[in-house]
Design a protein around this motif. Sequence first.
Motif, PDB file in Angstrom:
ATOM      1  N   MET A   1     -65.974  70.952  59.789  1.00  0.00           N
ATOM      2  CA  MET A   1     -65.951  71.746  61.029  1.00  0.00           C
ATOM      3  C   MET A   1     -64.595  72.431  61.210  1.00  0.00           C
ATOM      4  O   MET A   1     -64.517  73.566  61.699  1.00  0.00           O
ATOM      5  N   THR A   2     -63.525  71.758  60.826  1.00  0.00           N
ATOM      6  CA  THR A   2     -62.187  72.370  60.906  1.00  0.00           C
ATOM      7  C   THR A   2     -62.144  73.628  60.045  1.00  0.00           C
ATOM      8  O   THR A   2     -61.601  74.664  60.460  1.00  0.00           O
ATOM      9  N   LYS A   3     -62.746  73.535  58.856  1.00  0.00           N
ATOM     10  CA  LYS A   3     -62.810  74.709  57.974  1.00  0.00           C
ATOM     11  C   LYS A   3     -63.681  75.814  58.582  1.00  0.00           C
ATOM     12  O   LYS A   3     -63.326  77.001  58.551  1.00  0.00           O
ATOM     13  N   ASN A   4     -64.852  75.421  59.099  1.00  0.00           N
ATOM     14  CA  ASN A   4     -65.775  76.404  59.677  1.00  0.00           C
ATOM     15  C   ASN A   4     -65.142  77.140  60.856  1.00  0.00           C
ATOM     16  O   ASN A   4     -65.305  78.355  61.005  1.00  0.00           O
ATOM     17  N   GLU A   5     -64.435  76.376  61.694  1.00  0.00           N
ATOM     18  CA  GLU A   5     -63.817  76.988  62.879  1.00  0.00           C
ATOM     19  C   GLU A   5     -62.764  78.022  62.476  1.00  0.00           C
ATOM     20  O   GLU A   5     -62.599  79.050  63.134  1.00  0.00           O
ATOM     21  N   ALA A   6     -62.067  77.752  61.371  1.00  0.00           N
ATOM     22  CA  ALA A   6     -61.051  78.701  60.890  1.00  0.00           C
ATOM     23  C   ALA A   6     -61.707  79.913  60.229  1.00  0.00           C
ATOM     24  O   ALA A   6     -61.226  81.042  60.362  1.00  0.00           O
ATOM     25  N   LYS A   7     -62.814  79.662  59.530  1.00  0.00           N
ATOM     26  CA  LYS A   7     -63.472  80.740  58.783  1.00  0.00           C
ATOM     27  C   LYS A   7     -64.204  81.724  59.698  1.00  0.00           C
ATOM     28  O   LYS A   7     -64.301  82.909  59.393  1.00  0.00           O
ATOM     29  N   TYR A   8     -64.763  81.185  60.781  1.00  0.00           N
ATOM     30  CA  TYR A   8     -65.536  82.021  61.711  1.00  0.00           C
ATOM     31  C   TYR A   8     -64.903  81.992  63.100  1.00  0.00           C
ATOM     32  O   TYR A   8     -65.393  81.291  63.993  1.00  0.00           O
ATOM     33  N   PRO A   9     -63.822  82.734  63.314  1.00  0.00           N
ATOM     34  CA  PRO A   9     -63.195  82.745  64.641  1.00  0.00           C
ATOM     35  C   PRO A   9     -64.215  83.169  65.689  1.00  0.00           C
ATOM     36  O   PRO A   9     -64.967  84.134  65.473  1.00  0.00           O
ATOM     37  N   ALA A  10     -64.254  82.448  66.799  1.00  0.00           N
ATOM     38  CA  ALA A  10     -65.292  82.660  67.807  1.00  0.00           C
ATOM     39  C   ALA A  10     -65.329  84.103  68.292  1.00  0.00           C
ATOM     40  O   ALA A  10     -66.401  84.690  68.460  1.00  0.00           O
ATOM     41  N   ASP A  11     -64.177  84.712  68.489  1.00  0.00           N
ATOM     42  CA  ASP A  11     -64.170  86.071  69.059  1.00  0.00           C
ATOM     43  C   ASP A  11     -64.716  87.112  68.086  1.00  0.00           C
ATOM     44  O   ASP A  11     -65.287  88.114  68.492  1.00  0.00           O
ATOM     45  N   LYS A  12     -64.562  86.871  66.797  1.00  0.00           N
ATOM     46  CA  LYS A  12     -65.072  87.837  65.819  1.00  0.00           C
ATOM     47  C   LYS A  12     -66.526  87.577  65.439  1.00  0.00           C
ATOM     48  O   LYS A  12     -67.277  88.493  65.124  1.00  0.00           O
ATOM     49  N   ALA A  13     -66.922  86.301  65.416  1.00  0.00           N
ATOM     50  CA  ALA A  13     -68.253  85.936  64.931  1.00  0.00           C
ATOM     51  C   ALA A  13     -69.304  85.974  66.019  1.00  0.00           C
ATOM     52  O   ALA A  13     -70.499  85.875  65.747  1.00  0.00           O
ATOM     53  N   LYS A  14     -68.872  86.153  67.265  1.00  0.00           N
ATOM     54  CA  LYS A  14     -69.786  86.015  68.396  1.00  0.00           C
ATOM     55  C   LYS A  14     -71.036  86.893  68.268  1.00  0.00           C
ATOM     56  O   LYS A  14     -70.942  88.114  68.146  1.00  0.00           O
ATOM     57  N   GLY A  15     -72.175  86.241  68.294  1.00  0.00           N
ATOM     58  CA  GLY A  15     -73.442  86.971  68.326  1.00  0.00           C
ATOM     59  C   GLY A  15     -73.849  87.624  67.015  1.00  0.00           C
ATOM     60  O   GLY A  15     -74.884  88.272  66.932  1.00  0.00           O
ATOM     61  N   SER A  16     -73.049  87.435  65.977  1.00  0.00           N
ATOM     62  CA  SER A  16     -73.385  88.054  64.702  1.00  0.00           C
ATOM     63  C   SER A  16     -73.703  87.002  63.659  1.00  0.00           C
ATOM     64  O   SER A  16     -73.008  85.993  63.548  1.00  0.00           O
ATOM     65  N   ASN A  17     -74.738  87.253  62.889  1.00  0.00           N
ATOM     66  CA  ASN A  17     -75.046  86.310  61.816  1.00  0.00           C
ATOM     67  C   ASN A  17     -74.498  86.802  60.478  1.00  0.00           C
ATOM     68  O   ASN A  17     -74.824  86.285  59.423  1.00  0.00           O
ATOM     69  N   LYS A  18     -73.654  87.804  60.523  1.00  0.00           N
ATOM     70  CA  LYS A  18     -73.028  88.286  59.293  1.00  0.00           C
ATOM     71  C   LYS A  18     -71.802  87.432  58.990  1.00  0.00           C
ATOM     72  O   LYS A  18     -71.001  87.154  59.880  1.00  0.00           O
ATOM     73  N   LYS A  19     -71.669  87.047  57.772  1.00  0.00           N
ATOM     74  CA  LYS A  19     -70.468  86.309  57.372  1.00  0.00           C
ATOM     75  C   LYS A  19     -69.415  87.350  57.001  1.00  0.00           C
ATOM     76  O   LYS A  19     -69.251  87.707  55.845  1.00  0.00           O
ATOM     77  N   TYR A  20     -68.731  87.837  58.052  1.00  0.00           N
ATOM     78  CA  TYR A  20     -67.873  89.008  57.859  1.00  0.00           C
ATOM     79  C   TYR A  20     -66.657  88.727  56.974  1.00  0.00           C
ATOM     80  O   TYR A  20     -66.009  89.648  56.520  1.00  0.00           O
TER      81      TYR A  20
END
Lengths: 106, 106, 106, 106
Positions: free
Chosen positions: B84-103
């Motif tokens: 989860m620590t890795k996931n939280e860093a990889k998908y910052p909430a403000d950038k990932a919000k509402g998108s299912n794209k792994k940007y």
Amino acid sequence: MTEQTIQRIRKFTEDREWEQFHTPANLAKSISIEASELLECFQWSDEDYDLEHVKEELADVLVYCRDMLDALGLDEDDIVNAKMTKNEAKYPADKAKGSNKKYTES
Amino acid sequence: MTEQTIQRIRKFTEDREWEQFHTPANLAKSISIEASELLECFQWSDEDYDLEHVKEELADVLVYCRDMLDALGLDEDDIVNAKMTKNEAKYPADKAKGSNKKYTES
Amino acid sequence: MTEQTIQRIRKFTEDREWEQFHTPANLAKSISIEASELLECFQWSDEDYDLEHVKEELADVLVYCRDMLDALGLDEDDIVNAKMTKNEAKYPADKAKGSNKKYTES
Amino acid sequence: MTEQTIQRIRKFTEDREWEQFHTPANLAKSISIEASELLECFQWSDEDYDLEHVKEELADVLVYCRDMLDALGLDEDDIVNAKMTKNEAKYPADKAKGSNKKYTES
């Protein structure tokens, strides 16, 4: 899994507004995809695996399983114990001991 | 999962002397196979699924995950929190919000 | 696969009016599910497998692959050769010889 | 698949001396892993997929299926036709028409 870890997983999903993607069908696909990435750790060898990688992929499976329990409103202990009751009846200890054959398969 | 449920799973394996089959590689295969049976509940439709069947297949995945944690001597909360620590860093909430794209995919 | 076998698979689907279920997503699930049933032949042992069962499950994978080629209007040789060109570039024979390590993984 | 494509796949394996890794069990894992990568193209959406990616992953499944046919000395048309004979008997066209239910499941 402790309640604290469960809450962390839920908050991760909520903060990203990803509940909308967590349909049971999508989560079933996700569990299967992550399970396959776990399997990939053992693709060419049963013994020569990278434990750190295994830990990450197993964690991914567990996180998506937790997401699915949440999406369906299920209690982990309830469904596991219901299945264990079935397993215990299907594989009586005295008959199944030491054998990997599913002797009751019809 | 409560300690009581974990002990029940362990006793089930021990009573049948099945630890010998529970190599990490065999359990990875087993998790993948059960995940696929879970997926089969949604093979032709995302909505028209049998909840009782889903519960059983999800339970099977969870039981084999528990077996794998045991076979490797891992703590579920440890590996999930590390991921989860890795996931939280990889998908910052403000950038990932509402998108299912792994940007962040390279 | 001969044209005759391909036609037999197509007729099987048409006679049952199953094209409606053969969306690319459903066929991807189906290929994965059948691949997992093939894997199940080797769940507890790499050597002690039932060849007749293996043949049936491998056939199931191949039939759904053919269904997916048809659903997407793809030519099997085209997509396989395009991928082989990539594979040949990714794994130069002199470097990859005898090693199962994907040395170019970043 | 044309004989030319089949020969290209065989030469790819031989040039890298990879036959040693192509045990039936390893190839079953590989087919399952690639099938899951194909499924990943549809993880969050049934419609919004990348066709080029789908073609590559489907090709990977087909290449490993070819490797498995070779490893076991099987003829693709033989095993597919044997399975189609079973499928045709299991799902009579008049009863199965338009239904995705496996009505003969016990």
